[in-house]
Design a protein around this motif. Sequence first.
Motif, mmCIF file in Angstrom:
data_model
loop_
_atom_site.group_PDB
_atom_site.id
_atom_site.type_symbol
_atom_site.label_atom_id
_atom_site.label_comp_id
_atom_site.label_asym_id
_atom_site.label_seq_id
_atom_site.Cartn_x
_atom_site.Cartn_y
_atom_site.Cartn_z
ATOM 1 N N LEU A 1 0.832 -1.207 0.000
ATOM 2 C CA LEU A 1 0.000 0.000 0.000
ATOM 3 C C LEU A 1 0.865 1.255 0.000
ATOM 4 C CD1 LEU A 1 -2.699 -1.038 2.638
ATOM 5 C CD2 LEU A 1 -3.090 -0.744 0.187
ATOM 6 N N GLU A 2 1.892 1.228 0.837
ATOM 7 C CA GLU A 2 2.767 2.393 0.958
ATOM 8 C C GLU A 2 3.524 2.665 -0.341
ATOM 9 O OE1 GLU A 2 5.796 4.147 4.372
ATOM 10 O OE2 GLU A 2 5.542 1.979 4.144
ATOM 11 N N ALA A 3 3.800 1.597 -1.092
ATOM 12 C CA ALA A 3 4.603 1.734 -2.310
ATOM 13 C C ALA A 3 3.797 2.235 -3.509
ATOM 14 C CB ALA A 3 5.253 0.393 -2.652
ATOM 15 N N ASP A 4 2.477 2.144 -3.426
ATOM 16 C CA ASP A 4 1.632 2.522 -4.572
ATOM 17 C C ASP A 4 0.914 3.832 -4.260
ATOM 18 O OD1 ASP A 4 -0.610 2.709 -6.431
ATOM 19 O OD2 ASP A 4 -0.161 0.626 -6.952
ATOM 20 N N GLU A 5 1.168 4.853 -5.061
ATOM 21 C CA GLU A 5 0.609 6.172 -4.774
ATOM 22 C C GLU A 5 -0.918 6.193 -4.841
ATOM 23 O OE1 GLU A 5 1.107 7.992 -9.316
ATOM 24 O OE2 GLU A 5 2.479 8.593 -7.715
ATOM 25 N N ARG B 1 -11.608 1.916 -5.652
ATOM 26 C CA ARG B 1 -10.636 2.896 -6.137
ATOM 27 C C ARG B 1 -10.173 2.555 -7.551
ATOM 28 N NH1 ARG B 1 -6.603 6.067 -2.392
ATOM 29 N NH2 ARG B 1 -8.722 6.625 -1.765
ATOM 30 N N ALA B 2 -9.996 1.278 -7.831
ATOM 31 C CA ALA B 2 -9.577 0.868 -9.176
ATOM 32 C C ALA B 2 -10.608 1.299 -10.214
ATOM 33 C CB ALA B 2 -9.374 -0.644 -9.218
ATOM 34 N N THR B 3 -11.878 1.143 -9.860
ATOM 35 C CA THR B 3 -12.951 1.561 -10.779
ATOM 36 C C THR B 3 -12.939 3.077 -10.970
ATOM 37 O OG1 THR B 3 -14.334 -0.313 -10.106
ATOM 38 C CG2 THR B 3 -15.445 1.563 -11.143
ATOM 39 N N GLU B 4 -12.775 3.795 -9.865
ATOM 40 C CA GLU B 4 -12.786 5.262 -9.922
ATOM 41 C C GLU B 4 -11.631 5.818 -10.745
ATOM 42 O OE1 GLU B 4 -14.782 5.993 -5.483
ATOM 43 O OE2 GLU B 4 -12.620 6.214 -5.801
ATOM 44 N N ARG B 5 -10.480 5.145 -10.674
ATOM 45 C CA ARG B 5 -9.280 5.693 -11.305
ATOM 46 C C ARG B 5 -8.874 4.953 -12.582
ATOM 47 N NH1 ARG B 5 -5.523 7.631 -6.124
ATOM 48 N NH2 ARG B 5 -7.258 8.639 -5.012
ATOM 49 N N GLY B 6 -9.732 4.064 -13.026
ATOM 50 C CA GLY B 6 -9.451 3.361 -14.271
ATOM 51 C C GLY B 6 -8.248 2.444 -14.195
ATOM 52 N N LEU B 7 -8.026 1.845 -13.031
ATOM 53 C CA LEU B 7 -6.894 0.930 -12.849
ATOM 54 C C LEU B 7 -7.297 -0.483 -13.266
ATOM 55 C CD1 LEU B 7 -5.768 2.306 -9.385
ATOM 56 C CD2 LEU B 7 -4.623 2.664 -11.582
ATOM 57 N N PRO B 8 -6.307 -1.346 -13.556
ATOM 58 C CA PRO B 8 -6.630 -2.712 -13.986
ATOM 59 C C PRO B 8 -7.489 -3.451 -12.955
ATOM 60 C CG PRO B 8 -4.312 -2.239 -14.354
ATOM 61 C CD PRO B 8 -4.855 -1.097 -13.544
ATOM 62 N N ARG B 9 -8.294 -4.353 -13.445
ATOM 63 C CA ARG B 9 -9.200 -5.107 -12.577
ATOM 64 C C ARG B 9 -8.446 -5.906 -11.524
ATOM 65 N NH1 ARG B 9 -13.828 -9.338 -14.777
ATOM 66 N NH2 ARG B 9 -14.740 -9.818 -12.727
ATOM 67 N N GLU B 10 -7.255 -6.398 -11.904
ATOM 68 C CA GLU B 10 -6.480 -7.226 -10.965
ATOM 69 C C GLU B 10 -5.658 -6.392 -9.985
ATOM 70 O OE1 GLU B 10 -3.919 -6.607 -14.634
ATOM 71 O OE2 GLU B 10 -6.037 -7.032 -14.189
ATOM 72 N N TRP B 11 -5.712 -5.087 -10.110
ATOM 73 C CA TRP B 11 -4.900 -4.212 -9.258
ATOM 74 C C TRP B 11 -5.113 -4.468 -7.759
ATOM 75 C CZ3 TRP B 11 -6.383 0.214 -6.207
ATOM 76 C CH2 TRP B 11 -5.305 0.995 -5.763
ATOM 77 N N PRO B 12 -6.328 -4.613 -7.247
ATOM 78 C CA PRO B 12 -6.505 -4.834 -5.805
ATOM 79 C C PRO B 12 -5.798 -6.084 -5.277
ATOM 80 C CG PRO B 12 -8.584 -4.209 -6.807
ATOM 81 C CD PRO B 12 -7.635 -4.486 -7.930
ATOM 82 N N ALA B 13 -5.686 -7.116 -6.112
ATOM 83 C CA ALA B 13 -5.073 -8.372 -5.659
ATOM 84 C C ALA B 13 -3.578 -8.233 -5.420
ATOM 85 C CB ALA B 13 -5.334 -9.476 -6.684
ATOM 86 N N ARG B 14 -2.960 -7.190 -5.981
ATOM 87 C CA ARG B 14 -1.512 -7.027 -5.853
ATOM 88 C C ARG B 14 -1.082 -6.695 -4.425
ATOM 89 N NH1 ARG B 14 -0.823 -3.076 -11.155
ATOM 90 N NH2 ARG B 14 -1.596 -4.583 -12.715
ATOM 91 N N PHE B 15 -2.021 -6.350 -3.579
ATOM 92 C CA PHE B 15 -1.681 -5.925 -2.221
ATOM 93 C C PHE B 15 -1.783 -7.058 -1.194
ATOM 94 C CE2 PHE B 15 -3.050 -2.364 -4.733
ATOM 95 C CZ PHE B 15 -2.052 -1.433 -4.490
ATOM 96 N N PHE B 16 -1.964 -8.267 -1.704
ATOM 97 C CA PHE B 16 -2.081 -9.428 -0.819
ATOM 98 C C PHE B 16 -1.165 -10.537 -1.316
ATOM 99 C CE2 PHE B 16 -6.035 -7.081 -0.940
ATOM 100 C CZ PHE B 16 -6.262 -6.829 0.409
#
Length: 221
Positions: free
Chosen positions: A25-29, A186-201
């Motif tokens: 989390l800290e590493a991703d703005e 947040r991914a939906t709001e900012r147009g980030l990839p669908r798999e983006w949330p999984a990167r934090f686990f």
Amino acid sequence: MPRKLSSDETLDTFEDEILYTRAALEADEDAAELLTETDGWLALVDAQRARDRSARIAETSASAQRAVANGRLDDACIRFAKQLALDVPTSSPRWKRFFSRAPSQWVTQRLVNQIAAVRGWLTIEGDAALDAHRAVLTRWSDAAQAALDRTASSAQVRGAARIGREELADDLTRERDGLHAALATRATERGLPREWPARFFRTETRRGDRDADAPPPAPAS
């Protein structure tokens, strides 16, 4: 969704999961603002470590006290038997009132039964050999009973620690699911990839981490 945490996993594994998520989390703005959502997670693990330690202390203390008291009660019974053998033959009714078999075998019975037998002896009045050993037999039969009582109490502490571990796994799983949901929004709001949330686990766990730091099992009765 992040994987469901199990109470069979070690606290180190839980901690690794938390540390990884916080660092990611800290590493991703785009995710850094959500770091505060995890601020209380490590404290939950620390509290469970304290419960587990208390359970181990209670278990070990009860086991040690039981072993010492049992050994000293055996010694007291053997010394009493040696003095009694100087007064009467082992075939006499007086001897058999105390020992149904050889003293070295008699003391190998279950501790709870030995305590009951010795306490039965202590109700007898007017036996000179018994009177000479009454104080030490009283002391160590009482100590042995206290050790058995402490063993029972330690089982309650151990049970509470086990329940606490299950609650910790459930609580962290819910917290992680909630964080994942916030990341997905947040991914939906900012147009980030669908798999983006999984990167934090984390997707891997420690090898051989099952129950390594859990409270010890109940001793055999």
